[in-house]
Design a protein around this motif. Structure first.
Motif, PDB file in Angstrom:
ATOM      1  N   LEU A 266     -60.935 -24.137-112.455  1.00 16.07           N
ATOM      2  CA  LEU A 266     -60.024 -24.657-111.414  1.00 16.07           C
ATOM      3  C   LEU A 266     -59.438 -26.154-111.846  1.00 16.07           C
ATOM      4  CD1 LEU A 266     -62.437 -24.075-108.280  1.00 16.07           C
ATOM      5  CD2 LEU A 266     -60.314 -22.921-108.719  1.00 16.07           C
ATOM      6  N   ASP A 267     -58.104 -26.179-111.555  1.00 11.38           N
ATOM      7  CA  ASP A 267     -57.424 -27.428-111.971  1.00 11.38           C
ATOM      8  C   ASP A 267     -57.467 -28.367-110.979  1.00 11.38           C
ATOM      9  OD1 ASP A 267     -55.262 -25.352-110.628  1.00 11.38           O
ATOM     10  OD2 ASP A 267     -54.495 -27.376-110.320  1.00 11.38           O
ATOM     11  N   VAL A 268     -57.159 -29.646-111.158  1.00 13.53           N
ATOM     12  CA  VAL A 268     -57.232 -30.757-110.315  1.00 13.53           C
ATOM     13  C   VAL A 268     -56.661 -30.446-109.001  1.00 13.53           C
ATOM     14  CG1 VAL A 268     -55.459 -32.037-111.260  1.00 13.53           C
ATOM     15  CG2 VAL A 268     -57.519 -33.269-110.122  1.00 13.53           C
ATOM     16  N   HIS A 269     -55.393 -29.894-108.917  1.00 19.51           N
ATOM     17  CA  HIS A 269     -54.963 -29.742-107.781  1.00 19.51           C
ATOM     18  C   HIS A 269     -55.445 -28.783-106.875  1.00 19.51           C
ATOM     19  CE1 HIS A 269     -51.726 -31.993-109.559  1.00 19.51           C
ATOM     20  NE2 HIS A 269     -51.445 -31.082-110.743  1.00 19.51           N
ATOM     21  N   SER A 270     -56.014 -27.773-107.356  1.00 25.61           N
ATOM     22  CA  SER A 270     -56.627 -26.763-106.835  1.00 25.61           C
ATOM     23  C   SER A 270     -58.084 -27.149-105.964  1.00 25.61           C
ATOM     24  CB  SER A 270     -57.013 -25.217-107.826  1.00 25.61           C
ATOM     25  OG  SER A 270     -55.728 -24.851-107.956  1.00 25.61           O
TER      26      SER A 270
ATOM     27  N   GLN B 292     -57.175 -29.185-103.216  1.00 23.37           N
ATOM     28  CA  GLN B 292     -56.638 -28.366-102.031  1.00 23.37           C
ATOM     29  C   GLN B 292     -57.906 -27.803-101.382  1.00 23.37           C
ATOM     30  OE1 GLN B 292     -53.725 -25.398-103.038  1.00 23.37           O
ATOM     31  NE2 GLN B 292     -53.807 -24.271-101.274  1.00 23.37           N
ATOM     32  N   LEU B 293     -58.948 -27.293-102.232  1.00 20.30           N
ATOM     33  CA  LEU B 293     -60.090 -26.614-101.853  1.00 20.30           C
ATOM     34  C   LEU B 293     -60.796 -27.717-100.755  1.00 20.30           C
ATOM     35  CD1 LEU B 293     -61.506 -24.787-104.791  1.00 20.30           C
ATOM     36  CD2 LEU B 293     -60.911 -23.654-102.619  1.00 20.30           C
ATOM     37  N   GLN B 294     -60.830 -29.072-101.267  1.00 21.31           N
ATOM     38  CA  GLN B 294     -61.659 -29.971-100.732  1.00 21.31           C
ATOM     39  C   GLN B 294     -60.723 -30.483 -99.247  1.00 21.31           C
ATOM     40  OE1 GLN B 294     -61.792 -32.882-103.726  1.00 21.31           O
ATOM     41  NE2 GLN B 294     -63.291 -31.751-104.683  1.00 21.31           N
ATOM     42  N   SER B 295     -59.604 -30.508 -99.335  1.00 19.00           N
ATOM     43  CA  SER B 295     -58.776 -30.876 -98.223  1.00 19.00           C
ATOM     44  C   SER B 295     -58.857 -29.951 -97.208  1.00 19.00           C
ATOM     45  CB  SER B 295     -57.586 -31.174 -98.610  1.00 19.00           C
ATOM     46  OG  SER B 295     -56.661 -30.011 -99.089  1.00 19.00           O
ATOM     47  N   ASN B 296     -59.081 -28.571 -97.653  1.00 20.15           N
ATOM     48  CA  ASN B 296     -59.172 -27.412 -96.575  1.00 20.15           C
ATOM     49  C   ASN B 296     -60.711 -27.238 -96.188  1.00 20.15           C
ATOM     50  OD1 ASN B 296     -56.421 -26.890 -96.964  1.00 20.15           O
ATOM     51  ND2 ASN B 296     -56.788 -25.088 -98.329  1.00 20.15           N
ATOM     52  N   ASN B 297     -61.618 -28.064 -96.546  1.00 18.29           N
ATOM     53  CA  ASN B 297     -62.701 -27.919 -96.097  1.00 18.29           C
ATOM     54  C   ASN B 297     -63.503 -26.844 -96.846  1.00 18.29           C
ATOM     55  OD1 ASN B 297     -62.870 -30.819 -94.756  1.00 18.29           O
ATOM     56  ND2 ASN B 297     -61.996 -29.747 -93.050  1.00 18.29           N
ATOM     57  N   VAL B 298     -63.148 -26.223 -97.771  1.00 20.56           N
ATOM     58  CA  VAL B 298     -63.797 -24.990 -98.418  1.00 20.56           C
ATOM     59  C   VAL B 298     -65.184 -25.515 -98.931  1.00 20.56           C
ATOM     60  CG1 VAL B 298     -63.947 -23.351 -99.990  1.00 20.56           C
ATOM     61  CG2 VAL B 298     -61.872 -23.819 -98.603  1.00 20.56           C
ATOM     62  N   PRO B 299     -66.343 -24.951 -98.255  1.00 21.22           N
ATOM     63  CA  PRO B 299     -67.597 -25.532 -98.978  1.00 21.22           C
ATOM     64  C   PRO B 299     -67.800 -25.309-100.324  1.00 21.22           C
ATOM     65  CG  PRO B 299     -68.059 -23.761 -97.439  1.00 21.22           C
ATOM     66  CD  PRO B 299     -66.684 -24.136 -97.454  1.00 21.22           C
TER      67      PRO B 299
ATOM     68  N   ASN C  34     -53.422 -17.275-111.697  1.00 16.47           N
ATOM     69  CA  ASN C  34     -51.979 -17.977-112.268  1.00 16.47           C
ATOM     70  C   ASN C  34     -52.323 -19.688-111.838  1.00 16.47           C
ATOM     71  OD1 ASN C  34     -51.001 -15.610-113.466  1.00 16.47           O
ATOM     72  ND2 ASN C  34     -50.075 -15.358-111.674  1.00 16.47           N
ATOM     73  N   GLN C  35     -53.224 -20.044-112.054  1.00 16.91           N
ATOM     74  CA  GLN C  35     -53.509 -21.648-111.715  1.00 16.91           C
ATOM     75  C   GLN C  35     -53.055 -21.895-110.260  1.00 16.91           C
ATOM     76  OE1 GLN C  35     -52.492 -24.040-115.023  1.00 16.91           O
ATOM     77  NE2 GLN C  35     -54.434 -23.281-115.527  1.00 16.91           N
ATOM     78  N   SER C  36     -53.277 -20.998-109.378  1.00 17.54           N
ATOM     79  CA  SER C  36     -53.004 -21.194-108.002  1.00 17.54           C
ATOM     80  C   SER C  36     -54.053 -20.690-107.083  1.00 17.54           C
ATOM     81  CB  SER C  36     -51.629 -21.017-107.618  1.00 17.54           C
ATOM     82  OG  SER C  36     -51.757 -19.477-107.366  1.00 17.54           O
TER      83      SER C  36
END
Length: 951
Positions: A461-465, A468-475, A508-510
């Protein structure tokens, strides 16, 4: 029949009866299984047997050897079941003479046994002998022919055949010789069946082969007589029993009928009728033969310590088991457990001859049952995958290679089973695409770990992804189930099942909510029992399965940990969406192998520090299912004695079968443990402590020194629960990466055992060369042959997996032997050159020019003759030619310094060799070259004319 053979040679003819060797070859990495009776005696034939060993004392030997031909050069697996004669396991009756009796006695004993003991009618027997080969300069083996004639065999039953049929060779090089075969005519009735011998007729079959080892095939391909003649005979018990019980099929003899009866009882279908080919339209009789044969093979191999597994002989055995399971399930429609239920019957048939079967009956049945259950589950899923894929295929298209590769790589489907399943449906596999996938997989495995890490970078996972996971509260992924395994009552590891929800997909890095069929992606789950690559341990492999859809398998190629999220690299065979429920299946064999090697790495770390001192620190490690790599700092090179001592320390802990204690503790508390091993990396808090033999609570006690005397490490890896499963550890490589940094590679279990056996085998070969070198020889070709043998052994020792301490010992010995050989050759060449120079000086007394021919074994000797002549007669210029047996002519010359610069040795040699259609080179003083013998007389004339024109 078996007992009569052994008794005949033991009691009537003074042979030593030896037990069968195990089917796992001893110290021969080129063989998967023992496939002939002579395998265990190869050191005798090759001359590598240690003179003080028990094997070296034998002169006459008889035994009945367990043999397996499946995988490798001799592979009968695909033919088993299709006819009534091929087997994966068979028994080889054999008698041997090691430098004792030869053709006369061997043929006489064979004829006596067959006609007087077994009472086979003489008119049904035909014998063949080697008819000669003019291209090799080998005449017909008339000695053997005459022996048979004197024994009363009619001339019409004594038949010559060519090299292909009647000349036996161990390999591309090594002992070989003519053989004589005894054939049996099933029809008889006074007819002459000579025309059917060696023609593939089922009516006339070979029953016994007597090999007379009297030559050695050299590396160059030529044959040289052996100093000692040997006899090696082999007669398949199954075929002999077929003859003696007046049957036409091996499966109709009492070696197989009890097993076939047990199969009928277990499956409840129609009885075995012995049908083959088109007559066996239902395939039931083929299945009977496959299951009966494979049950015997499985029992014998497992009793000898070869278990179904992931590589080498173990992989072949797994393939045999799975082939048998499929025939049980799909053709005989037998309930699960049929294969294991045959074990007692197989033991009844073979147990008297091979007592090890009786000792391990329960274990054999358990191992077969466990493997059958695992494969039946995989088989059912695979069948559904094939059915579903075929339904969605366009007409007249090949079966997709990606699906076949997934079945092959993740469910362990043998490729031939996939082909058979498709063949039944009239569909072909896209073989070219499948081969390309196999090639790519081989390339991937061949890459170093760094390359592997780069390859997996797309699924990290790249830094942006991550943001995004953290901001979407994905545990973050709960990966604690990777530690959920226990030891069963019989010592087997049991891994707990795991079910999870797809939280997100990565491609594809997203981050994506769904991916389509055929696409590669990263899968993030809420929980997983897969181990992600970290701490130097390779990641797990396996597959995901959509809940409730057993034909939906998503192969997991690798697993990575990124910011607390475990990313599974997956090939989507169908649409995959966030929210899907999946079951997780880890490749348990690969995981267990990694666990074994990771615990071994901890033991190795402890042993190295124990032997080399407390300053020894780990600098890196990498653990895979196949082996472990361990880097450490050290002031001095590791000695042979230290390597041996390290292995002994590890072995002691293995033998004690210590409990491996694991617990999570606060990082600050863990850091205070005295003697704790850790490497320079970030650790989680709490951190996992792995302690061998001492409970974690004990090492955590304030001021406790318990960790000073065992292995205690911070580690997130998966480990054994007890050390005994490791069985053994062998360090097979040790080298310095840089000054002060060493790297060792080690193997465990069966691989370690095999490495030790190979090491012993090579040590015996080196001892044999050493003994022959000490005997001395005045023959340059003999010493050169020994030198070549030393060179070949040096390469084998350098490139074969064996204990590193033993490799170093053998390399030291081989270096000394090479020096001895080189010195001996040089000394003999100087001596020979001096004799030839003395003779030529007497012939050309005080001449300013010597041009002549002289016999010389090499260009080196010829040049030494020239040098010595010029040394003893400084004013003389010399050119010598030496014709060789190959048709080549060697040339060497030296020009007197008095004749320089007008007279050049290089020009002289070039002019002479040109006349022989050859080339030459050198300096103005000395030169050498070669050419063809046809132009030698012209060359001698040119040599004289050229020299006279310059003088």
């Amino acid at each position: 029949v078996r007992a009569a053979f052994l008794r005949f040679f033991e009691q009537r003819h003074g042979h030593r009866r030896l037990p069968s060797a195990p089917v796992r070859p001893r110290g021969d990495p080129r063989l998967l299984f023992v496939n002939a009776g002579m395998n265990q005696f190869k050191p005798v034939f090759l001359g590598t047997v240690h003179p003080r060993s028990e094997l070296a004392q034998h002169r006459r030997v008889v035994n009945c050897q367990k043999c397996v031909r499946a995988g490798g050069k001799h592979n009968d697996l695909e033919d088993v079941g299709r006819d009534t004669s091929h087997h994966t396991f068979f028994e080889m009756l054999g008698n041997w003479s090691f430098g004792d009796y030869f053709k006369k006695e061997a043929c006489s004993m064979a004829w006596e046994l067959l006609t007087e003991v077994y009472k086979i009618p003489k008119d049904r027997l035909y014998v063949t002998y080697f008819g000669g080969d003019s291209s090799l300069g080998l005449s017909a083996d008339e000695e053997c022919r005459d022996v048979w004639l004197r024994l009363g065999v009619p001339a019409s039953h004594v038949l010559p055949f060519s090299l292909k049929d009647n000349f036996w060779e161990m390999g591309d090089t090594g002992p070989c010789g003519p053989c004589t075969e005894i054939h049996y005519d099933h029809v008889g009735g006074g007819r002459n069946a000579a025309a059917l011998v060696n023609q593939g007729s089922p009516d006339v079959v070979e029953i016994w082969n007597l090999v007379f080892m009297q030559y050695n095939r050299e590396v160059e391909g030529n044959l040289l007589p052996l100093p000692q003649h040997h006899v090696d005979t082999g007669m398949g018990l199954e075929r002999l029993v077929t003859v003696l019980q007046n049957k036409r099929s091996n499966y109709d003899t009492d070696l197989f009928t009890p097993i076939l009866d047990a199969i009928h009882k277990g499956c409840g279908g129609p009885r075995y009728q012995g049908l083959v080919g088109r007559a066996d339209a239902s395939g039931v009789d083929t299945a009977y033969r496959v299951v009966a044969d494979h049950a015997r093979t499985l029992c014998v191999c497992i009793a000898d310590g070869v278990y179904p597994g992931l590589s080498g002989a173990e992989l072949v055995l797994r393939r045999i088991l799975r082939r048998a399971v499929r025939f049980c399930s799909e053709v005989l429609h037998a309930p699960p457990g049929l294969l294991a239920s045959l074990v007692p019957t197989v033991v009844d048939v073979l147990g008297d001859a091979y007592p090890e079967l009786r000792k391990n009956t329960d274990q054999i049945a358990d191992i077969i049952n466990e493997n059958e259950a695992a494969f039946l589950s995989s088989l059912e899923r695979g069948r559904r995958v094939i059915e579903r894929t075929v339904q969605h295929m366009e007409p007249s298209t090949d079966f997709p290679a990606e699906v076949a590769w997934s079945l092959y790589g993740n469910l362990g489907f043998p490729l031939d089973l996939i082909d058979l399943m498709l063949e039944e449906k009239g569909i072909r596999l896209d073989s070219a695409a499948f081969d390309e996938l196999a090639l790519e997989d081989a390339r991937r495995k061949a890459r170093d770990p760094q390359a592997g890490q780069l390859e997996g970078a797309d699924w990290r996972l790249d830094v942006h992804s991550l943001a995004q996971l953290q901001s979407n509260n994905v545990p973050v992924t709960d990966d604690s189930p990777k530690y959920a395994y226990t030891l069963g009552q019989r010592g087997q590891y049991e891994f707990s099942p795991c079910q999870a929800t797809v939280l997100m997909l990565y491609r594809n890095q997203s981050l994506q909510k769904e991916v389509g069929a055929g696409q590669h992606c990263g899968v993030i789950l809420d929980r997983t029992n897969f181990y992600a690559e970290q701490g130097g341990q390779a990641s797990d492999r396996g597959y995901l399965m959509l809940l409730g859809q057993q034909d939906m398998l998503f192969p997991v190629k690798s697993v990575h940990l990124c910011g607390g999220y475990v990313v599974h690299e997956v090939t989507a065979v169908e649409m995959l969406r966030a929210g899907d429920q999946v079951q997780l299946f880890v490749d348990e064999a690969q995981r267990l192998a990694c666990m074994t090697n990771h615990t071994a790495a901890h033991l190795l770390n402890f042993a190295l520090r124990h032997v080399l001192g407390d300053n020894t620190e780990q600098r890196g490690s990498h653990v895979t299912a196949e082996r472990l790599r361990f880097d450490f700092n050290t002031k001095d090179p590791v000695t042979i004695e230290q390597l041996q001592q390290v292995e002994r320390v590890v072995q002691e802990v293995i033998n004690r079968n210590e409990v491996v204690h694991m617990a999570e503790v606060p990082l600050a508390l863990a850091r205070r443990v005295q003697g704790l091993r850790s490497v320079d990396e970030e650790y989680p808090d709490p951190v996992r402590i792995v302690s061998l033999g001492v409970p974690v609570e004990s090492v955590l006690i304030h001021n406790s020194e318990a960790a000073m005397h065992t292995s205690v490490e911070l580690c997130c890896g998966t480990h054994l629960l007890r050390t005994g499963v490791m069985e053994d550890l062998a360090i097979i490589s040790e080298r310095q990466l840089a000054k002060g940094i060493s790297r060792v590679i080690a193997v465990t279990g069966g691989q370690a055992k095999q490495a030790r056996e190979v090491g012993q085998c090579l040590a015996m070969e080196v001892d044999s060369v050493s003994i022959r070198m000490k005997q001395g020889s005045t023959s340059i070709p003999d010493v050169q042959h020994l030198s070549k043998e030393v060179g070949q052994l040096t390469q084998v020792v350098a490139n074969t997996a064996m204990p590193q301490w033993q490799r170093k010992e053998l390399q030291t010995t081989l270096k000394a032997l090479q020096r001895t050989a080189n010195t001996a050759i040089k000394k003999l060449e100087i001596q020979q050159a001096a004799e030839k120079a003395h003779s030529l000086l007497a012939k050309h007394c005080n001449q300013p020019l010597i041009i002549d021919t002289v016999p010389a074994d090499s260009a080196s000797i010829l040049m030494k003759v020239v040098n010595q002549l010029c040394g003893k007669s400084p004013g003389t210029s010399v050119l010598l030619l030496s014709p060789q047996a190959s048709g080549e002519v060697l040339c060497a010359c030296q020009v007197s310094k008095n004749c320089l610069p007008i007279f050049s040795a290089a020009d002289w040699a070039a002019a002479v060799c040109t006349q022989m259609e050859g080339k030459a080179g050198g300096s103005c003083v000395v030169a050498k070259g070669s050419g063809n013998a046809k132009g030698m007389q012209r060359a001698l004339t040119t040599a004289m004319e050229f020299a006279q024109s310059k003088l």
